[in-house]
Design an enzyme around this catalytic site. Sequence first.
Site, mmCIF file in Angstrom:
data_model
loop_
_atom_site.group_PDB
_atom_site.id
_atom_site.type_symbol
_atom_site.label_atom_id
_atom_site.label_comp_id
_atom_site.label_asym_id
_atom_site.label_seq_id
_atom_site.Cartn_x
_atom_site.Cartn_y
_atom_site.Cartn_z
ATOM 1 N N ASP A 368 -30.607 16.710 -10.282
ATOM 2 C CA ASP A 368 -31.325 15.458 -10.495
ATOM 3 C C ASP A 368 -31.899 15.368 -11.916
ATOM 4 O O ASP A 368 -32.367 16.365 -12.455
ATOM 5 C CB ASP A 368 -32.464 15.421 -9.453
ATOM 6 C CG ASP A 368 -33.100 14.061 -9.332
ATOM 7 O OD1 ASP A 368 -32.711 13.148 -10.071
ATOM 8 O OD2 ASP A 368 -33.980 13.924 -8.462
ATOM 9 N N ARG A 444 -40.996 9.094 -1.565
ATOM 10 C CA ARG A 444 -40.606 9.637 -2.871
ATOM 11 C C ARG A 444 -40.380 8.511 -3.891
ATOM 12 O O ARG A 444 -39.488 8.569 -4.709
ATOM 13 C CB ARG A 444 -39.347 10.492 -2.734
ATOM 14 C CG ARG A 444 -39.309 11.679 -3.684
ATOM 15 C CD ARG A 444 -37.953 12.368 -3.676
ATOM 16 N NE ARG A 444 -38.012 13.623 -4.386
ATOM 17 C CZ ARG A 444 -37.004 14.169 -5.028
ATOM 18 N NH1 ARG A 444 -35.835 13.591 -5.060
ATOM 19 N NH2 ARG A 444 -37.141 15.320 -5.635
ATOM 20 N N LYS A 477 -22.790 17.045 -5.613
ATOM 21 C CA LYS A 477 -23.839 17.245 -4.606
ATOM 22 C C LYS A 477 -24.375 15.859 -4.262
ATOM 23 O O LYS A 477 -24.979 15.199 -5.105
ATOM 24 C CB LYS A 477 -24.932 18.142 -5.176
ATOM 25 C CG LYS A 477 -26.120 18.366 -4.236
ATOM 26 C CD LYS A 477 -27.074 19.398 -4.861
ATOM 27 C CE LYS A 477 -28.383 19.525 -4.124
ATOM 28 N NZ LYS A 477 -29.336 20.386 -4.864
ATOM 29 N N TRP A 478 -24.118 15.410 -3.034
ATOM 30 C CA TRP A 478 -24.491 14.056 -2.587
ATOM 31 C C TRP A 478 -25.781 14.179 -1.796
ATOM 32 O O TRP A 478 -25.790 14.712 -0.694
ATOM 33 C CB TRP A 478 -23.359 13.509 -1.717
ATOM 34 C CG TRP A 478 -23.580 12.153 -1.139
ATOM 35 C CD1 TRP A 478 -24.648 11.731 -0.406
ATOM 36 C CD2 TRP A 478 -22.700 11.028 -1.219
ATOM 37 N NE1 TRP A 478 -24.508 10.422 -0.022
ATOM 38 C CE2 TRP A 478 -23.313 9.971 -0.513
ATOM 39 C CE3 TRP A 478 -21.456 10.819 -1.819
ATOM 40 C CZ2 TRP A 478 -22.706 8.724 -0.374
ATOM 41 C CZ3 TRP A 478 -20.861 9.571 -1.679
ATOM 42 C CH2 TRP A 478 -21.477 8.543 -0.970
ATOM 43 N N ASP A 479 -26.844 13.655 -2.363
ATOM 44 C CA ASP A 479 -28.165 13.832 -1.755
ATOM 45 C C ASP A 479 -28.616 12.560 -1.043
ATOM 46 O O ASP A 479 -28.088 11.467 -1.279
ATOM 47 C CB ASP A 479 -29.166 14.205 -2.871
ATOM 48 C CG ASP A 479 -30.255 15.133 -2.371
ATOM 49 O OD1 ASP A 479 -30.524 15.152 -1.156
ATOM 50 O OD2 ASP A 479 -30.843 15.830 -3.211
ATOM 51 N N MET A 480 -29.622 12.698 -0.192
ATOM 52 C CA MET A 480 -30.218 11.560 0.536
ATOM 53 C C MET A 480 -31.648 11.972 0.820
ATOM 54 O O MET A 480 -31.908 12.722 1.741
ATOM 55 C CB MET A 480 -29.422 11.364 1.834
ATOM 56 C CG MET A 480 -29.582 10.047 2.523
ATOM 57 S SD MET A 480 -30.926 9.997 3.713
ATOM 58 C CE MET A 480 -30.584 8.489 4.567
ATOM 59 N N ASN A 481 -32.574 11.479 -0.024
ATOM 60 C CA ASN A 481 -33.912 12.075 -0.029
ATOM 61 C C ASN A 481 -35.001 11.270 0.660
ATOM 62 O O ASN A 481 -36.177 11.562 0.454
ATOM 63 C CB ASN A 481 -34.334 12.368 -1.471
ATOM 64 C CG ASN A 481 -33.819 13.733 -1.918
ATOM 65 O OD1 ASN A 481 -33.742 14.652 -1.121
ATOM 66 N ND2 ASN A 481 -33.451 13.844 -3.180
ATOM 67 N N CYS A 527 -26.120 16.859 1.240
ATOM 68 C CA CYS A 527 -27.478 17.377 1.127
ATOM 69 C C CYS A 527 -28.398 16.236 1.540
ATOM 70 O O CYS A 527 -28.062 15.077 1.344
ATOM 71 C CB CYS A 527 -27.718 17.752 -0.341
ATOM 72 S SG CYS A 527 -29.419 18.175 -0.748
ATOM 73 N N ASP A 549 -33.959 23.157 1.433
ATOM 74 C CA ASP A 549 -34.596 23.330 0.123
ATOM 75 C C ASP A 549 -35.387 24.623 0.075
ATOM 76 O O ASP A 549 -35.868 25.014 -0.988
ATOM 77 C CB ASP A 549 -35.525 22.145 -0.176
ATOM 78 C CG ASP A 549 -34.754 20.987 -0.780
ATOM 79 O OD1 ASP A 549 -33.602 21.199 -1.182
ATOM 80 O OD2 ASP A 549 -35.307 19.875 -0.848
HETATM 81 C C1 GLA Z 1 -33.425 17.272 -2.830
HETATM 82 C C2 GLA Z 1 -32.432 18.401 -2.797
HETATM 83 C C3 GLA Z 1 -32.735 19.402 -3.885
HETATM 84 C C4 GLA Z 1 -32.694 18.710 -5.215
HETATM 85 C C5 GLA Z 1 -33.656 17.535 -5.233
HETATM 86 C C6 GLA Z 1 -33.505 16.713 -6.489
HETATM 87 O O1 GLA Z 1 -34.689 17.692 -2.468
HETATM 88 O O2 GLA Z 1 -32.423 19.000 -1.553
HETATM 89 O O3 GLA Z 1 -31.830 20.468 -3.844
HETATM 90 O O4 GLA Z 1 -31.381 18.282 -5.472
HETATM 91 O O5 GLA Z 1 -33.434 16.687 -4.132
HETATM 92 O O6 GLA Z 1 -34.367 15.642 -6.524
#
Ligand code: GLA
Length: 742
Positions: A368, A444, A477-481, A527, A549
């Site tokens: 990120d 977030r 790495k495809w994230d979803m936060n 992710c 994480d």
């Molecule tokens: C999530 C992911 C982390 C990282 C952060 C970046 O929390 O799980 O590994 O990539 O986002 O904002």
Amino acid sequence: MSDIRFLENERIFKIDSENTSYMIKIADEERFVLHMYYGKRLKSDSVADLCRLGENPFVPSKNNRDRCSFYDCAPFEYPAHGIGDYRDDAFSVKNKNGHTATTLNYLSYNIMKGKPGIKGLPATFGSEDECKTLELICEDAYNGLEVRLYYSVFDDVDAITRSVVIKNKSKDSIKLTKIMSACLELDEGDYDTVFLHGSWARERAIDREKLGYGKHFVSSVRGESSHQEHPFIGVFASDATEDFGEVYGLNFVYSGNFIAQAEKSQFGTVRVMMGINPVDFEWTLAAGEEFYAPEAVMVYSDEGIGKMSRCFHDLYRRHLIRSEYKNKMRPILINNWEATYFDFNTEKLLSIAREAKRLGIEMLVMDDGWFGCRNDDNNSLGDWFVNEKKLPGGLKYLVDEVNKIGLKFGIWMEPEMISPDSELFRAHPDWAIQLPGKVGSLARNQYVLDLSRPEIVDYTYNQISSVLHSANIEYLKWDMNRQICDLGSIGLDSSSQGELFHRFCLGVYELQERLVQEFPGLLLENCSGGGARFDPGMLYYSPQIWCSDNTDAISRLAIQHGTAMIYPLSAMGAHVSDCPNHTVGRVTPFESRGYVALAGTFGYELDVTRIPEADRNMIPAQVKMYHSYSDLVRNGDYYRLLSADTDRKWDAWQVVSTDKSEALVTVVKVLGEANVKSKRLKLKGLAADKKYKIAAYDMSMADENPESVQILGGDSLMYAGINIGGLHGDFTGRLIHIIEAE
Ligand code: GLA
């Protein structure tokens, strides 16, 4: 070999996998679809009915005055709603008159080779030579619906998959308000339920409890499978252990809202149900339209939890994960998240890359913070153009330089999101999921893109695709936060708002499907704030998922143990990180961190230019360890030997090659104890009559220590065990390689 037969005289469908049988009966004149049996494979074609239907005058054709009693105790394959069965139902509707009841009666069947796909959804697959499918065509005549129940069985795995299609054959629209994917009826017995619960950085802890009367369920209303609860339910005989006893496990091939429930009835029978969570779900079926429910997977084992886990692993490795990488050794990557967080630039990344290359690491992943004006997590999601202040010369320059150093390059994106402080939001404030007239609740500092709208799916896909085309990017790495709330879409009319959660999930699947079609060689790692979307749905698109994480080795033992109850080690994203650990503050030996990460995809998440020299010097030995054993870890059968959950001092597991010629045992010290002698460990899964050479991998030698070599019989390794010595002082754990002796 698997088999599916219809026994005409008995009106029984019998589905056999190599070691299990599943039986369904078409009962009474009204063609009720009843469950008869799921368990160890039967040679015989008949079994006693679960609800003693043969006893006069119980069935409605013989005793219509007690029809409700029949409904309320018969074991239904797909229970209808509101007509006398007061246990939970599998499907319900709101019809044109506002009524909610449903009915279900059998019409006909098809038995086919292979397995049909499920429109728009991830699902297990198999060729005509590998599996068979039973299609039971049923009707809800009252509402004019066709209900098709699918059961697939595989030759090489003891798993049965289920899915359901409902078609509106009436002239009027109807609303589906609930559609489960599987129902499994069990006879009375002493059972425990097993759920995997968690939180951020504490995913998939095993929660086993006695199954009492009433409904016991886990579910998600968060728009993803979630950290908190998991789309899995185990119903285990209360005396079942890792190696003994009867266990049933159901897992949902879906990444959105789910429910997994066991209901113990007044008679002690148990109805297990799995499907899309009916909360906030409603789907309008116009005349002629169909709804495809996602797939549920069922596994039965009469040899305890371990065998159930190995069945799930085999099924997912052979029949769910599609990526080119599924059978390949994954490159050892180094991710800069815990190394730099948002504070990096081209020079910093290149310095990490140079040192990483020197130590044998194979890929740099930029996490990120590389796009828009993102220097913290408050803005820019949606603005997928490079921040030239950090990365002058752009992605192409950086990636070329990394490639010149000799490393592959990977990147992080969070495509489903939009920051209120972004160019995208300023241009399209209506693109976020939101309720009209209400300021959305932030998480977030971000909102979720409304992927129920095709134009937003298209736009998002083009953003991802152009980033990937802009340089030689070999990993994503495809994230979803964040999770979804304020459920509203301007793309849906007032009668369709209940479709948003599922349509969002379909939008995510469409994006990932387009991605894997256009970039088949890309290594995709899903992710979600760590492991909040670690589910079989995502495994259909990505061969690995970031597990948590929490990178602390000791915390990871429990997280990876819970995850491995269902998912293969090859799917678990696991990295060695720096200490004190950023999440829990614990200090663990570098060596232990390597052992734990080896039980996953293996990689690093630290600033390799700044860690202690002694740790850095161990990396080449860990790289060699990974290269030596990764094939075995990825493809082997997994056995749990000791669990830190129950034995607070140790954790140990083993992987065994399918031909039992090779194994790897990992022991990790969890808690030191003074004045201990040795620890005896009985191994599992070996061939009793084979001779094996065993050797310990020695980090300081970067090799197996010849002095540790012993030749022992498989029987002795399993029944007498091995003795781990030297446990005092700086003992961290041990890696023992076992190979068939000549
Ligand atoms: C999530 C992911 C982390 C990282 C952060 C970046 O929390 O799980 O590994 O990539 O986002 O904002």
